[in-house]
Design a protein around this motif. Structure first.
Motif, mmCIF file in Angstrom:
data_model
loop_
_atom_site.group_PDB
_atom_site.id
_atom_site.type_symbol
_atom_site.label_atom_id
_atom_site.label_comp_id
_atom_site.label_asym_id
_atom_site.label_seq_id
_atom_site.Cartn_x
_atom_site.Cartn_y
_atom_site.Cartn_z
ATOM 1 N N THR A 129 62.588 30.686 94.963
ATOM 2 C CA THR A 129 63.846 31.211 94.933
ATOM 3 C C THR A 129 65.036 30.171 94.990
ATOM 4 O OG1 THR A 129 65.404 32.797 95.761
ATOM 5 C CG2 THR A 129 64.198 31.576 97.293
ATOM 6 N N ASP A 130 66.089 30.416 94.336
ATOM 7 C CA ASP A 130 67.443 29.571 94.455
ATOM 8 C C ASP A 130 68.453 30.315 95.357
ATOM 9 O OD1 ASP A 130 68.572 30.340 91.112
ATOM 10 O OD2 ASP A 130 68.197 31.663 93.082
ATOM 11 N N GLY A 131 67.977 31.475 95.968
ATOM 12 C CA GLY A 131 68.893 32.319 97.026
ATOM 13 C C GLY A 131 69.600 33.646 96.311
ATOM 14 N N LYS A 132 69.554 33.224 94.798
ATOM 15 C CA LYS A 132 70.166 34.429 94.158
ATOM 16 C C LYS A 132 69.108 35.087 93.107
ATOM 17 C CE LYS A 132 74.367 35.762 91.304
ATOM 18 N NZ LYS A 132 73.231 36.867 90.449
ATOM 19 N N GLY A 190 54.405 41.692 93.924
ATOM 20 C CA GLY A 190 54.584 42.914 94.671
ATOM 21 C C GLY A 190 53.269 43.196 95.613
ATOM 22 N N GLU A 191 53.051 44.379 96.192
ATOM 23 C CA GLU A 191 51.978 44.729 96.867
ATOM 24 C C GLU A 191 50.702 44.831 95.908
ATOM 25 O OE1 GLU A 191 54.563 48.558 97.045
ATOM 26 O OE2 GLU A 191 54.697 46.352 96.434
ATOM 27 N N HIS A 192 51.200 45.339 94.746
ATOM 28 C CA HIS A 192 49.822 45.530 93.571
ATOM 29 C C HIS A 192 49.472 44.266 92.892
ATOM 30 C CE1 HIS A 192 51.641 49.521 94.128
ATOM 31 N NE2 HIS A 192 50.447 49.812 93.465
ATOM 32 N N TYR A 193 49.982 43.180 93.496
ATOM 33 C CA TYR A 193 49.640 41.797 93.062
ATOM 34 C C TYR A 193 50.287 41.752 91.455
ATOM 35 C CZ TYR A 193 47.439 37.293 92.580
ATOM 36 O OH TYR A 193 47.286 36.012 92.638
ATOM 37 N N VAL A 194 51.215 42.192 91.293
ATOM 38 C CA VAL A 194 51.992 42.131 89.888
ATOM 39 C C VAL A 194 53.225 41.130 90.138
ATOM 40 C CG1 VAL A 194 53.116 43.376 87.974
ATOM 41 C CG2 VAL A 194 51.052 44.394 89.410
ATOM 42 N N PRO A 195 53.298 40.227 89.188
ATOM 43 C CA PRO A 195 54.376 39.411 89.394
ATOM 44 C C PRO A 195 56.059 39.804 89.175
ATOM 45 C CG PRO A 195 53.234 38.934 87.099
ATOM 46 C CD PRO A 195 52.472 39.896 87.974
ATOM 47 N N VAL A 196 56.888 39.667 89.764
ATOM 48 C CA VAL A 196 58.070 40.229 89.850
ATOM 49 C C VAL A 196 58.964 39.092 89.830
ATOM 50 C CG1 VAL A 196 59.533 42.042 91.024
ATOM 51 C CG2 VAL A 196 57.304 42.346 91.077
ATOM 52 N N VAL A 197 60.377 39.187 89.030
ATOM 53 C CA VAL A 197 61.380 38.285 89.269
ATOM 54 C C VAL A 197 62.543 39.437 89.680
ATOM 55 C CG1 VAL A 197 60.720 36.623 87.639
ATOM 56 C CG2 VAL A 197 61.812 38.380 86.616
ATOM 57 N N PHE A 198 63.492 38.857 90.324
ATOM 58 C CA PHE A 198 64.586 40.000 90.786
ATOM 59 C C PHE A 198 65.717 39.075 91.225
ATOM 60 C CE2 PHE A 198 64.595 39.896 95.561
ATOM 61 C CZ PHE A 198 63.227 39.168 95.596
ATOM 62 N N GLU A 199 66.833 39.622 91.302
ATOM 63 C CA GLU A 199 68.283 39.279 91.529
ATOM 64 C C GLU A 199 68.365 39.912 92.996
ATOM 65 O OE1 GLU A 199 70.568 38.564 87.412
ATOM 66 O OE2 GLU A 199 71.476 39.904 89.061
ATOM 67 N N VAL A 247 62.268 46.002 96.105
ATOM 68 C CA VAL A 247 62.803 45.537 94.890
ATOM 69 C C VAL A 247 62.805 46.839 93.792
ATOM 70 C CG1 VAL A 247 62.613 44.184 92.611
ATOM 71 C CG2 VAL A 247 62.324 43.106 94.831
ATOM 72 N N LYS A 248 63.844 47.365 93.202
ATOM 73 C CA LYS A 248 63.741 48.317 92.311
ATOM 74 C C LYS A 248 63.438 47.899 90.839
ATOM 75 C CE LYS A 248 64.571 52.530 90.832
ATOM 76 N NZ LYS A 248 65.346 53.848 91.581
ATOM 77 N N ILE A 249 62.310 48.145 90.364
ATOM 78 C CA ILE A 249 62.018 47.598 88.757
ATOM 79 C C ILE A 249 62.801 48.443 87.879
ATOM 80 C CG2 ILE A 249 60.107 47.247 87.509
ATOM 81 C CD1 ILE A 249 59.802 45.730 90.238
ATOM 82 N N LYS A 250 63.170 47.387 87.199
ATOM 83 C CA LYS A 250 64.238 48.029 86.008
ATOM 84 C C LYS A 250 63.480 47.888 84.591
ATOM 85 C CE LYS A 250 67.932 48.312 88.687
ATOM 86 N NZ LYS A 250 68.542 49.710 88.851
ATOM 87 N N GLU A 251 62.786 46.823 84.461
ATOM 88 C CA GLU A 251 62.327 46.710 83.103
ATOM 89 C C GLU A 251 60.998 45.686 83.367
ATOM 90 O OE1 GLU A 251 66.285 44.042 82.038
ATOM 91 O OE2 GLU A 251 64.934 44.424 80.481
ATOM 92 N N ILE A 252 60.338 45.443 81.970
ATOM 93 C CA ILE A 252 59.058 44.634 81.921
ATOM 94 C C ILE A 252 59.213 43.723 80.814
ATOM 95 C CG2 ILE A 252 57.845 46.312 80.532
ATOM 96 C CD1 ILE A 252 55.518 45.353 82.211
ATOM 97 N N LEU A 255 57.495 41.738 85.901
ATOM 98 C CA LEU A 255 58.431 43.324 86.040
ATOM 99 C C LEU A 255 59.694 42.631 86.705
ATOM 100 C CD1 LEU A 255 56.191 45.212 88.312
ATOM 101 C CD2 LEU A 255 56.323 45.484 86.041
ATOM 102 N N ILE A 256 60.901 43.011 86.095
ATOM 103 C CA ILE A 256 62.324 42.645 86.468
ATOM 104 C C ILE A 256 63.114 43.835 87.128
ATOM 105 C CG2 ILE A 256 64.333 41.686 85.332
ATOM 106 C CD1 ILE A 256 62.709 41.008 82.845
ATOM 107 N N GLY A 257 63.526 43.200 88.302
ATOM 108 C CA GLY A 257 64.102 44.378 89.279
ATOM 109 C C GLY A 257 65.395 43.705 89.830
ATOM 110 N N GLU A 258 65.698 44.408 90.897
ATOM 111 C CA GLU A 258 67.136 43.925 91.743
ATOM 112 C C GLU A 258 66.697 44.354 93.031
ATOM 113 O OE1 GLU A 258 70.709 45.388 89.682
ATOM 114 O OE2 GLU A 258 70.445 47.321 90.943
ATOM 115 N N GLN A 259 67.278 43.519 94.216
ATOM 116 C CA GLN A 259 67.024 43.915 95.261
ATOM 117 C C GLN A 259 67.567 45.283 95.858
ATOM 118 O OE1 GLN A 259 68.912 40.973 97.899
ATOM 119 N NE2 GLN A 259 68.050 41.671 99.845
ATOM 120 N N VAL A 260 66.937 45.834 96.603
ATOM 121 C CA VAL A 260 67.390 47.303 97.425
ATOM 122 C C VAL A 260 68.064 46.688 98.587
ATOM 123 C CG1 VAL A 260 66.956 49.494 98.001
ATOM 124 C CG2 VAL A 260 65.571 48.537 96.052
ATOM 125 N N LYS A 261 69.259 47.119 98.553
ATOM 126 C CA LYS A 261 69.930 46.425 99.982
ATOM 127 C C LYS A 261 70.012 47.591 101.049
ATOM 128 C CE LYS A 261 72.018 43.183 97.730
ATOM 129 N NZ LYS A 261 72.711 43.534 96.345
#
Ligand code: SF4
Length: 427
Positions: free
Chosen positions: A378-381, A387-396, A408-413, A421-427
């Protein structure tokens, strides 16, 4: 400060052992440098499962020697067992260290710098006396619970390079897990050669898993790779434990019963499907990944078709496909009907396409859902992890940290061969 560089080939067990040896070098004042940089010491933890792994190991030996011909060059791992005479004949290699002496690589190099040159066979041999792995190459903390194998599948060289099955004392395993969790590990990965065959006093594999899951701490548990015949109902009952990750790497090797018989595998297709269905009855989205050997002796078009069909049927999350590679000294080496290399290549391409499509379909189901991601980079952002299923995820997200869990909420692939998987952090 002396510099040390590592190259690791092959399985998680090799990665674990390198992590521990690398940590020991750093704890004793060595600076870890990338393998393509000049170093005083090079350690190559080799693999010999296929021709390709032998070939790669040899290339890395030449590469290290070119980088620094005056370096201390140590070759260990399964090729050190399998091609010992060849490697000991190469002047540029200082030490060829077999697997059962691998845990003493650091003491060997330390003695070398003190002017004491020992033959590796003269130093302590203990399959489990590896220290902490906290300065290794991985975010996840691997814990070795077992070594060697008694199964002798007809294609496999491992029993002759890793020896007979040996299980680590259960208290040592529990102390190791407590230690890495106390040192901040968030994910513990159990590794070995045939971990399902763990047996120490009256304890079996299921007992080890159960006792680890009962330990205090904010961590999750992953099983590296396990033979389908390696676990019982107790383990199946532990699969929905909150600390257990919904992913198993179950080695199938072929989708054809006649080929499984020739491989001397301990299950048939009916039994394998039963196991997968039992696991999926715990969680329908459970990630099952597998290994497949293509072009085993006598594999007919029909056998190969059965393998392709079972990949579609069982929706594997990922398939490691290997072209069968003759290993000297295995029973399959003497089997008459060896498959032509061109046919193996054709079949690999067909299987690769099917497996990639199945993987994409499997991973696509997570769009719109949440994953608990353990951040590796990570670069912080922006961050990347699994994820728990051992699938790679990138997220903001914001103020993201390595080795931390994030929802992380998954938005697309992505549409890559290894879709992310591409997602964003769930605050
Ligand atoms: S179970 Fe079979 S494939 Fe796995 S390590 Fe043992 S002999 Fe090799």
């Amino acid at each position: 400060m002396k510099k040390v560089a590592f190259k690791t080939l092959g399985c998680r067990l090799n990665q674990y052992e390198t992590d521990a040896i690398a940590s020991q070098f750093q704890d004793n004042g060595f600076k870890l440098v990338p393998f393509d940089k000049e170093a005083d010491v090079y350690v190559i933890n080799s693999c010999t499962v296929t021709h390709q792994s032998d070939h790669k190991s040899r290339n890395f030996i030449s590469q290290a020697n070119r980088k620094n011909p005056d370096s201390v060059l140590v070759v260990t791992g399964c090729m050190a067992n399998n091609a010992k005479t060849e490697l000991e004949g190469r002047n540029e290699i200082n030490y060829v260290v077999e697997n059962d002496h691998k845990s003493s690589v650091y003491s060997l190099v330390e003695a070398h710098y003190n002017g004491e040159i020992f033959h590796p066979s003269k130093i302590n041999s203990d399959l489990f006396s590896y220290g902490s792995t906290d300065k290794g190459f991985h975010t996840r903390s691997m814990v070795k619970i077992q070594d060697g194998c008694d199964n002798f599948c007809t294609f496999c060289i491992i029993p002759s390079v890793r020896g007979r099955a040996v299980s680590r004392p259960i208290q040592d395993i529990l102390d190791n897990v407590k230690n890495v969790v106390k040192n901040g590990a968030k994910e513990v990965v159990l590794t070995g050669v045939n971990i399902g065959r763990y047996e120490y006093e009256s304890y079996k594999f299921d007992d080890v898993v159960e006792q680890i899951l009962d330990l205090e701490g904010d961590f999750r548990l992953r099983i590296s790779s396990i033979e389908p015949d390696g676990f019982g109902n107790k383990f199946l009952g532990l699969l929905n434990h909150p600390k257990m990750t919904p992913h198993l790497h179950l080695c199938l090797q072929s989708g054809s019963d006649p080929i499984l018989l020739k491989m001397r595998r301990m299950y048939n297709i009916k039994r394998f499907k039963e196991i997968v269905n039992k696991v999926r009855s715990v969680r329908a989205d459970f990630n099952i990944t597998t290994d497949i050997i293509i072009g085993f002796p006598d594999e007919s078009d029909q056998d190969f078709e059965s393998t392709c069909n079972i990949i579609k049927d069982l929706q594997f999350g990922h398939v490691h496909a290997f072209k069968y590679s003759i290993r000297k000294g295995t029973r399959a080496e003497r089997m008459p009907a060896q498959v032509d290399e061109r046919i193996k290549t054709q079949r690999s391409e067909v299987l690769r396409e099917i497996a990639d499509d199945v993987k994409f379909q499997y991973r696509k189901q997570f769009i719109g859902k949440e994953q608990i991601v353990l951040v590796e980079k990570t670069d912080g952002k922006n961050a990347k992890g699994y994820g728990e299923h051992y699938v790679p995820v990138v997220f903001e997200g914001c103020e993201l940290k390595r080795n931390h869990f994030y929802k992380v909420k998954i938005k697309e692939i992505t549409k890559d061969t290894d879709p992310v998987l591409i997602g964003e952090q769930v605050k």
